[in-house]
Design a protein around this motif. Sequence first.
Motif, PDB file in Angstrom:
ATOM      1  N   HIS A  94      -5.604  24.152 -21.113  1.00 38.81           N
ATOM      2  CA  HIS A  94      -5.487  22.706 -21.338  1.00 38.81           C
ATOM      3  C   HIS A  94      -4.340  22.116 -20.512  1.00 38.81           C
ATOM      4  CE1 HIS A  94      -5.640  18.864 -23.360  1.00 38.81           C
ATOM      5  NE2 HIS A  94      -4.364  18.962 -23.668  1.00 38.81           N
ATOM      6  N   LEU A  95      -3.201  22.771 -20.517  1.00 39.54           N
ATOM      7  CA  LEU A  95      -2.076  22.265 -19.722  1.00 39.54           C
ATOM      8  C   LEU A  95      -2.420  22.245 -18.234  1.00 39.54           C
ATOM      9  CD1 LEU A  95       0.947  23.999 -21.517  1.00 39.54           C
ATOM     10  CD2 LEU A  95       0.269  21.603 -21.647  1.00 39.54           C
ATOM     11  N   GLY A  96      -3.123  23.272 -17.787  1.00 39.20           N
ATOM     12  CA  GLY A  96      -3.518  23.302 -16.379  1.00 39.20           C
ATOM     13  C   GLY A  96      -4.484  22.183 -16.031  1.00 39.20           C
ATOM     14  N   MET A  97      -5.451  21.908 -16.922  1.00 39.03           N
ATOM     15  CA  MET A  97      -6.408  20.833 -16.668  1.00 39.03           C
ATOM     16  C   MET A  97      -5.717  19.470 -16.646  1.00 39.03           C
ATOM     17  SD  MET A  97      -9.470  21.932 -16.132  1.00 39.03           S
ATOM     18  CE  MET A  97     -10.617  23.281 -16.429  1.00 39.03           C
ATOM     19  N   VAL A  98      -4.812  19.233 -17.591  1.00 39.11           N
ATOM     20  CA  VAL A  98      -4.095  17.955 -17.624  1.00 39.11           C
ATOM     21  C   VAL A  98      -3.233  17.798 -16.371  1.00 39.11           C
ATOM     22  CG1 VAL A  98      -2.357  16.611 -18.860  1.00 39.11           C
ATOM     23  CG2 VAL A  98      -4.122  17.824 -20.131  1.00 39.11           C
ATOM     24  N   PHE A  99      -2.587  18.879 -15.954  1.00 42.35           N
ATOM     25  CA  PHE A  99      -1.758  18.806 -14.749  1.00 42.35           C
ATOM     26  C   PHE A  99      -2.601  18.463 -13.525  1.00 42.35           C
ATOM     27  CE2 PHE A  99      -0.193  21.007 -10.944  1.00 42.35           C
ATOM     28  CZ  PHE A  99       1.029  20.370 -10.786  1.00 42.35           C
ATOM     29  N   LEU A 100      -3.763  19.121 -13.389  1.00 37.04           N
ATOM     30  CA  LEU A 100      -4.624  18.840 -12.234  1.00 37.04           C
ATOM     31  C   LEU A 100      -5.192  17.425 -12.304  1.00 37.04           C
ATOM     32  CD1 LEU A 100      -6.527  22.233 -11.951  1.00 37.04           C
ATOM     33  CD2 LEU A 100      -4.716  21.389 -10.456  1.00 37.04           C
ATOM     34  N   HIS A 101      -5.401  16.927 -13.527  1.00 36.19           N
ATOM     35  CA  HIS A 101      -5.953  15.579 -13.665  1.00 36.19           C
ATOM     36  C   HIS A 101      -4.964  14.508 -13.210  1.00 36.19           C
ATOM     37  CE1 HIS A 101      -8.159  12.200 -15.292  1.00 36.19           C
ATOM     38  NE2 HIS A 101      -7.130  11.879 -16.056  1.00 36.19           N
ATOM     39  N   VAL A 102      -3.697  14.678 -13.557  1.00 34.68           N
ATOM     40  CA  VAL A 102      -2.699  13.664 -13.204  1.00 34.68           C
ATOM     41  C   VAL A 102      -2.053  13.928 -11.851  1.00 34.68           C
ATOM     42  CG1 VAL A 102      -2.210  13.238 -15.633  1.00 34.68           C
ATOM     43  CG2 VAL A 102      -0.844  14.902 -14.406  1.00 34.68           C
ATOM     44  N   ALA A 103      -2.284  15.103 -11.279  1.00 32.84           N
ATOM     45  CA  ALA A 103      -1.676  15.435  -9.990  1.00 32.84           C
ATOM     46  C   ALA A 103      -2.386  14.693  -8.857  1.00 32.84           C
ATOM     47  CB  ALA A 103      -1.740  16.942  -9.763  1.00 32.84           C
ATOM     48  N   PRO A 104      -1.726  14.499  -7.730  1.00 34.54           N
ATOM     49  CA  PRO A 104      -2.398  13.893  -6.569  1.00 34.54           C
ATOM     50  C   PRO A 104      -3.578  14.738  -6.119  1.00 34.54           C
ATOM     51  CG  PRO A 104      -0.008  13.938  -6.275  1.00 34.54           C
ATOM     52  CD  PRO A 104      -0.299  14.764  -7.480  1.00 34.54           C
ATOM     53  N   SER A 105      -4.466  14.110  -5.376  1.00 35.35           N
ATOM     54  CA  SER A 105      -5.659  14.808  -4.905  1.00 35.35           C
ATOM     55  C   SER A 105      -5.275  16.023  -4.059  1.00 35.35           C
ATOM     56  CB  SER A 105      -6.532  13.856  -4.086  1.00 35.35           C
ATOM     57  OG  SER A 105      -7.676  14.522  -3.605  1.00 35.35           O
ATOM     58  N   ASN A 106      -5.895  17.158  -4.351  1.00 35.58           N
ATOM     59  CA  ASN A 106      -5.606  18.390  -3.615  1.00 35.58           C
ATOM     60  C   ASN A 106      -6.889  19.206  -3.505  1.00 35.58           C
ATOM     61  OD1 ASN A 106      -5.727  20.166  -6.113  1.00 35.58           O
ATOM     62  ND2 ASN A 106      -4.050  18.765  -6.664  1.00 35.58           N
ATOM     63  N   ASP A 117     -12.834  16.674 -14.984  1.00 34.47           N
ATOM     64  CA  ASP A 117     -13.180  15.434 -15.682  1.00 34.47           C
ATOM     65  C   ASP A 117     -13.939  15.715 -16.978  1.00 34.47           C
ATOM     66  OD1 ASP A 117     -11.964  13.988 -13.708  1.00 34.47           O
ATOM     67  OD2 ASP A 117     -13.819  13.541 -12.607  1.00 34.47           O
ATOM     68  N   GLU A 118     -14.823  16.703 -16.966  1.00 43.36           N
ATOM     69  CA  GLU A 118     -15.553  17.039 -18.189  1.00 43.36           C
ATOM     70  C   GLU A 118     -14.613  17.551 -19.274  1.00 43.36           C
ATOM     71  OE1 GLU A 118     -18.521  19.815 -17.042  1.00 43.36           O
ATOM     72  OE2 GLU A 118     -19.858  18.298 -16.164  1.00 43.36           O
ATOM     73  N   TRP A 119     -13.538  18.223 -18.873  1.00 50.47           N
ATOM     74  CA  TRP A 119     -12.572  18.710 -19.856  1.00 50.47           C
ATOM     75  C   TRP A 119     -11.705  17.559 -20.402  1.00 50.47           C
ATOM     76  CZ3 TRP A 119     -11.526  23.570 -21.932  1.00 50.47           C
ATOM     77  CH2 TRP A 119     -10.339  23.678 -22.655  1.00 50.47           C
ATOM     78  N   ILE A 120     -11.323  16.647 -19.518  1.00 50.88           N
ATOM     79  CA  ILE A 120     -10.379  15.591 -19.904  1.00 50.88           C
ATOM     80  C   ILE A 120     -11.075  14.476 -20.678  1.00 50.88           C
ATOM     81  CG2 ILE A 120      -8.862  13.786 -19.028  1.00 50.88           C
ATOM     82  CD1 ILE A 120      -7.657  16.569 -18.899  1.00 50.88           C
ATOM     83  N   TYR A 121     -12.200  13.992 -20.179  1.00 47.26           N
ATOM     84  CA  TYR A 121     -12.840  12.827 -20.780  1.00 47.26           C
ATOM     85  C   TYR A 121     -13.804  13.251 -21.885  1.00 47.26           C
ATOM     86  CZ  TYR A 121     -11.062  10.267 -16.727  1.00 47.26           C
ATOM     87  OH  TYR A 121     -10.244   9.708 -15.794  1.00 47.26           O
ATOM     88  N   PRO A 122     -13.884  12.490 -22.989  1.00 41.23           N
ATOM     89  CA  PRO A 122     -13.064  11.296 -23.246  1.00 41.23           C
ATOM     90  C   PRO A 122     -11.861  11.549 -24.139  1.00 41.23           C
ATOM     91  CG  PRO A 122     -14.885  11.333 -24.769  1.00 41.23           C
ATOM     92  CD  PRO A 122     -14.993  12.595 -23.940  1.00 41.23           C
TER      93      PRO A 122
END
Length: 280
Positions: A94-106, A117-122
């Motif tokens: 979960h922490l990794g997904m949130v970090f990748l979601h808010v991080a700049p595009s890479n 996105d499927e993990w984060i939303y909604p």
Amino acid sequence: MDANDGGSNTPEGDSDAPEREQTPASSAEGPRPPAAPEGPHVPAQQPSPEPQPPTSSYDSPHPDARIGVAALSLRYQVGAALAVAVVAVAALVHLGMVFLHVAPSNTVTKQHGTAIDEWIYPEFEQNWKLFAPNPLQQNIEVQVRADVRTADGSTRTTGWYDLSAEDGAAIDGNPLPSHTEQNELRRAWDFLTATHDGDNRPVGLRGTLAETYLRRIVVLRLGRDHAAGQGGVVQRVQVRSRTTNVPPPEWSDEKVSTTPDYRLLPWWPVPADEAAGGVR
């Protein structure tokens, strides 16, 4: 010489011999201790016990007694270890997904953006508008009206239904409002405005998808409000937004116009399956 002279051969000191024979044999063991004086019985004093150091509730009565998880059987220890491992892995993912979601595009987000996105939303959506240098200062209300074919075959146009106000009324005073009431309509409108040009024409496939998504939402809301009436059918819908600037506080000298600004979208025909409530 008398008759007692026959014992004259006996020494003088032996005249008491018969008396010595009556003395008990125990007297030969030694002198007896003096007898205790008679009187009230006094109990013997016992030595006072030595004070013991205070014991703590954590002290184990046995040196090899086990506490905590170690006191469980092997089967339960394995189960507890597996549970801790699952929770730890889920937290790291979960922490990794949130970090990748808010991080700049890479590279990772480009390759696995759909999974992120499927993990984060909604449920775990991250919104940083609270910390933005220029937060939103407008109230945007999404409204809809419909052309309805009534049961007698005539056509009528309903009034404007303020869907944003309905969501606001459902949220107000509710300690646990649903995610649908908070974000469904708002995000659908943001999705449409981001994929349409200034003339309200869709830009690419995402614009067409945004129209379909918003149309289905407003048709479902109209059905919930019984806008078509008994026996009526919604034939087409029209959506508009009403944008009003938030008035400044009383202590501010800022002058802001509070006149609402409307953005009117074209009429959208409603497919028969959506009008009949077949799409959820």
